[in-house]
Design a protein around this motif. Structure first.
Motif, short mmCIF file in Angstrom:
data_model
loop_
_atom_site.label_atom_id
_atom_site.label_comp_id
_atom_site.label_asym_id
_atom_site.label_seq_id
_atom_site.Cartn_x
_atom_site.Cartn_y
_atom_site.Cartn_z
N THR A 3 0.76 -1.06 0.03
CA THR A 3 -0.13 0.02 0.07
C THR A 3 0.78 1.37 0.14
O THR A 3 1.61 1.48 0.80
N LYS A 13 -6.38 5.26 -4.16
CA LYS A 13 -7.48 4.19 -3.94
C LYS A 13 -7.77 3.54 -5.18
O LYS A 13 -7.93 2.48 -5.39
N TYR A 33 -14.89 -3.01 -1.97
CA TYR A 33 -14.74 -2.22 -0.80
C TYR A 33 -14.44 -2.82 0.54
O TYR A 33 -13.66 -2.52 1.46
N GLN A 34 -15.03 -4.17 0.72
CA GLN A 34 -14.65 -4.91 1.82
C GLN A 34 -13.33 -5.68 1.81
O GLN A 34 -12.54 -5.31 2.88
N SER A 37 -11.07 -2.56 2.27
CA SER A 37 -11.29 -1.92 3.55
C SER A 37 -11.57 -0.17 3.31
O SER A 37 -11.10 0.65 3.75
N GLN A 40 -17.69 2.92 1.69
CA GLN A 40 -18.64 2.60 0.71
C GLN A 40 -19.11 3.59 -0.33
O GLN A 40 -18.99 3.38 -1.39
N THR A 43 -16.01 4.85 -2.71
CA THR A 43 -15.61 3.39 -3.77
C THR A 43 -16.75 3.55 -4.65
O THR A 43 -16.11 3.40 -5.75
#
Length: 250
Positions: A3, A13, A33-34, A37, A40, A43
């Motif tokens: 990351t 992102k 999105y899950q 992380s 919502q 995203t």
């Protein structure tokens, strides 16, 4: 995936989403999105923007990498001085086959020569830098299409009937797609006088670090220079030349 955070979070992102989809065979909005992380709401907006700009495509509730990324990848390789990187491979293939050897890429709806080494033989195949080739009846064209998604092939070849250049030309898209499956199976393509009568060609793909075909290397000659009993050995030489270039790109 490592990351990376910069001063532009939206770009960070987007890159994370692209990496995520590169590792999965499509993913739903919730899986993205899950899995990453991510919030919502942002995203959802980001995915819509990526789709609108062609960086992603959406199909049956899932998101996939878009073909715009393939186009960017192809151009980035060209800007990486592909011709210079391919010089050693073309020399190797020319010295093994004593045939004219080419480096080609996909450009619009045709293949185009970026580099060429002449055959040392007295009989030469007429070609030149910048020459465009039909995708459905050239070794380069077959290789450059064989690993593309089917919808991209349909975009490049929208009609079922394909132009006939010689008596050996494949003239329907259905038959051509079967030929592309054989190319993928073998790892190389053969043009048996399909573009020009009496001219044969063997072509092999060059892959980038993501496994996308970004170029092709070929050897061409008149039919008697590439007899049936030498086709497989010539194909192996081409594979070795293309592998050498692939390793440099990766």
């Amino acid at each position: 995936m490592k990351t990376i955070s910069t001063q532009v979070p939206a770009v960070d992102k987007a890159v994370r989403i692209l990496h995520f989809l590169a590792q999965h065979d499509g993913a739903t909005y919730s899986q993205i999105y899950q899995g990453l992380s991510l919030p919502q709401s942002s995203t959802s907006t980001l995915l819509a923007s990526l789709v609108a700009n062609g960086l992603l495509r959406q199909h049956e509730g899932k998101y996939f990498l878009g073909l715009m990324l393939y186009e960017f990848g192809s151009k980035s390789v060209e800007q990486f001085n592909l011709r210079e990187l391919a010089a050693e491979s073309l020399i190797y293939l020319r010295d093994k086959t004593h045939l004219a050897c080419h480096l080609g890429v996909l450009d619009g709806n045709s293949a185009i020569y970026l580099a060429k080494l002449e055959s040392p033989n007295a009989i030469m195949v007429k070609s030149w830098l910048g020459k465009r080739l039909s995708l459905h009846c050239s070794g380069l064209g077959k290789v450059l299409l064989a690993w593309l998604p089917e919808d991209k092939i349909d975009e490049l070849l929208p009609d079922e009937q394909l132009p006939r250049h010689t008596n050996h030309t494949i003239t329907t898209k259905t038959a051509f797609k079967k030929a592309l499956a054989e190319v993928r199976k073998n790892g190389w393509a053969f043009d048996d006088g399909e573009d020009l009568e009496g001219i044969t060609c063997i072509a092999v793909p060059v892959f980038d670090h993501s496994g996308n075909v970004v170029a092709a290397i070929s050897s061409s000659g008149v039919a008697f220079q590439m007899p049936a009993d030498k086709v497989k050995s010539f194909a192996q030489y081409a594979i070795e030349a293309a592998t050498l270039l692939t390793q440099k790109i990766k």
